[in-house]
Structure formats: C-alpha cells, structure tokens
Design a protein around this motif. Sequence first.
Motif, PDB file in Angstrom:
ATOM      1  N   THR A 239       0.816  -1.214   0.000  1.00 49.51           N
ATOM      2  CA  THR A 239       0.000   0.000   0.000  1.00 49.51           C
ATOM      3  C   THR A 239       0.852   1.268   0.000  1.00 49.51           C
ATOM      4  O   THR A 239       1.766   1.412   0.807  1.00 49.51           O
ATOM      5  N   ALA A 240       0.511   2.163  -0.913  1.00 50.50           N
ATOM      6  CA  ALA A 240       1.092   3.503  -0.938  1.00 50.50           C
ATOM      7  C   ALA A 240       0.042   4.456  -0.373  1.00 50.50           C
ATOM      8  O   ALA A 240      -1.150   4.136  -0.351  1.00 50.50           O
ATOM      9  N   ALA A 241       0.482   5.608   0.086  1.00 47.51           N
ATOM     10  CA  ALA A 241      -0.453   6.578   0.644  1.00 47.51           C
ATOM     11  C   ALA A 241      -0.122   7.978   0.156  1.00 47.51           C
ATOM     12  O   ALA A 241       1.034   8.288  -0.165  1.00 47.51           O
ATOM     13  N   ILE A 242      -1.145   8.798   0.108  1.00 46.68           N
ATOM     14  CA  ILE A 242      -1.000  10.220  -0.182  1.00 46.68           C
ATOM     15  C   ILE A 242      -1.430  10.952   1.075  1.00 46.68           C
ATOM     16  O   ILE A 242      -2.491  10.667   1.631  1.00 46.68           O
ATOM     17  N   GLY A 243      -0.599  11.872   1.528  1.00 47.81           N
ATOM     18  CA  GLY A 243      -0.931  12.602   2.744  1.00 47.81           C
ATOM     19  C   GLY A 243      -0.393  14.012   2.731  1.00 47.81           C
ATOM     20  O   GLY A 243       0.260  14.440   1.789  1.00 47.81           O
ATOM     21  N   ARG A 244      -0.687  14.726   3.828  1.00 45.26           N
ATOM     22  CA  ARG A 244      -0.244  16.107   4.015  1.00 45.26           C
ATOM     23  C   ARG A 244      -0.648  16.980   2.826  1.00 45.26           C
ATOM     24  O   ARG A 244       0.066  17.872   2.410  1.00 45.26           O
ATOM     25  N   VAL A 245      -1.813  16.697   2.252  1.00 42.90           N
ATOM     26  CA  VAL A 245      -2.312  17.449   1.100  1.00 42.90           C
ATOM     27  C   VAL A 245      -2.726  18.841   1.567  1.00 42.90           C
ATOM     28  O   VAL A 245      -3.518  18.975   2.498  1.00 42.90           O
ATOM     29  N   LEU A 246      -2.179  19.866   0.909  1.00 42.09           N
ATOM     30  CA  LEU A 246      -2.543  21.227   1.297  1.00 42.09           C
ATOM     31  C   LEU A 246      -2.507  22.180   0.109  1.00 42.09           C
ATOM     32  O   LEU A 246      -1.776  21.971  -0.852  1.00 42.09           O
ATOM     33  N   ILE A 247      -3.319  23.204   0.226  1.00 42.50           N
ATOM     34  CA  ILE A 247      -3.319  24.336  -0.696  1.00 42.50           C
ATOM     35  C   ILE A 247      -3.085  25.562   0.176  1.00 42.50           C
ATOM     36  O   ILE A 247      -3.775  25.744   1.192  1.00 42.50           O
ATOM     37  N   SER A 248      -2.139  26.406  -0.202  1.00 43.15           N
ATOM     38  CA  SER A 248      -1.878  27.596   0.603  1.00 43.15           C
ATOM     39  C   SER A 248      -3.130  28.468   0.631  1.00 43.15           C
ATOM     40  O   SER A 248      -3.906  28.468  -0.330  1.00 43.15           O
ATOM     41  N   PRO A 249      -3.361  29.175   1.722  1.00 46.57           N
ATOM     42  CA  PRO A 249      -4.560  30.028   1.812  1.00 46.57           C
ATOM     43  C   PRO A 249      -4.712  30.969   0.614  1.00 46.57           C
ATOM     44  O   PRO A 249      -5.816  31.163   0.115  1.00 46.57           O
ATOM     45  N   ALA A 250      -3.625  31.508   0.127  1.00 46.13           N
ATOM     46  CA  ALA A 250      -3.684  32.456  -0.999  1.00 46.13           C
ATOM     47  C   ALA A 250      -4.073  31.787  -2.315  1.00 46.13           C
ATOM     48  O   ALA A 250      -4.538  32.450  -3.232  1.00 46.13           O
TER      49      ALA A 250
END
Length: 148
Positions: free
Chosen positions: A72-83
Amino acid sequence: MTKFKIKSFYELSHDELFQVFKLRVDIFVVEQQCPYPEIDEVDRASSTLHIVLSDDAVVKAYARCYLKSNDTAAIGRVLISPAARGGGIAYTLMEKAIESCQSRYAGKQIEISAQTYLQTFYQKLGFKSIGEAYLEDGIEHIDMQYIQ
C-alpha cells in the motif's frame, strides 16, 4: 510560472523545504488547531515523494506520497496555501499525486486518510470510503482507497 516538482527529501532546496514545512505547520497545526509533531520520519524516507506546486518560487500546494506498507502507498499532508485556495488546483495536485504513486509504487493500492468534510472531493477523484469515520487529532477522518 506555475510548475509541479516531484522530489525526494534530499532533492528539495532549502527554500522549498522551509516553505513546505512552514505551510504544513501553519495549516495543520495552527489553522486546524492540532498540536502534534507535524514533521516526521516519513518526510525523509528514501521512498517518499514530495509533490510541490510553486509559482514564482512560492509554494502554492503540496502533497507527499509514501509507502504505508508492503502492498500500500499513501498520499498525505495534502494542502493548498490560503492564498491559492478556490482556484481548482487541488484536483490538479491530487491527479499528480495519484499519477506519481502509480508510477513510483506500481501495483500497490493507494490510500488516503481524508477529513470527512472532503470525502466528496476525493470521491470525484476515484477514491471510495473504507471503514468508519474516526477522530484523528480531534478532526473526523475516514480512510479511502483509490479505485483504478
């Protein structure tokens, strides 16, 4: 110019690393009010990929892909900057993360631990919920699996 970069921990420049860590702490620890050790050993694991979307050397979006287990692979810490929020780059970021997982970890299942309010977003990308919702750092999450 907006550009995706996919790098290992040691390939990230000092400025990229600083911006990524600052954004992660600003969003996951401060904005979401979850005091926890945000930076961890997964960041520098040799199999981890850091996906960085930057515009004029400013990080706008980020995700990391890593091996969660042997199959299993995982995707995490997904973020878009507020701006950068509201411009649709979250879909592009996730598509790039899925593509990166499929390339780097061929044949492995892809999973995410999604905040439940984002469940519909991830379903549109091909993820389905597995299991029941649970609290993680005081925020309701649900495990989801990518259906290829």
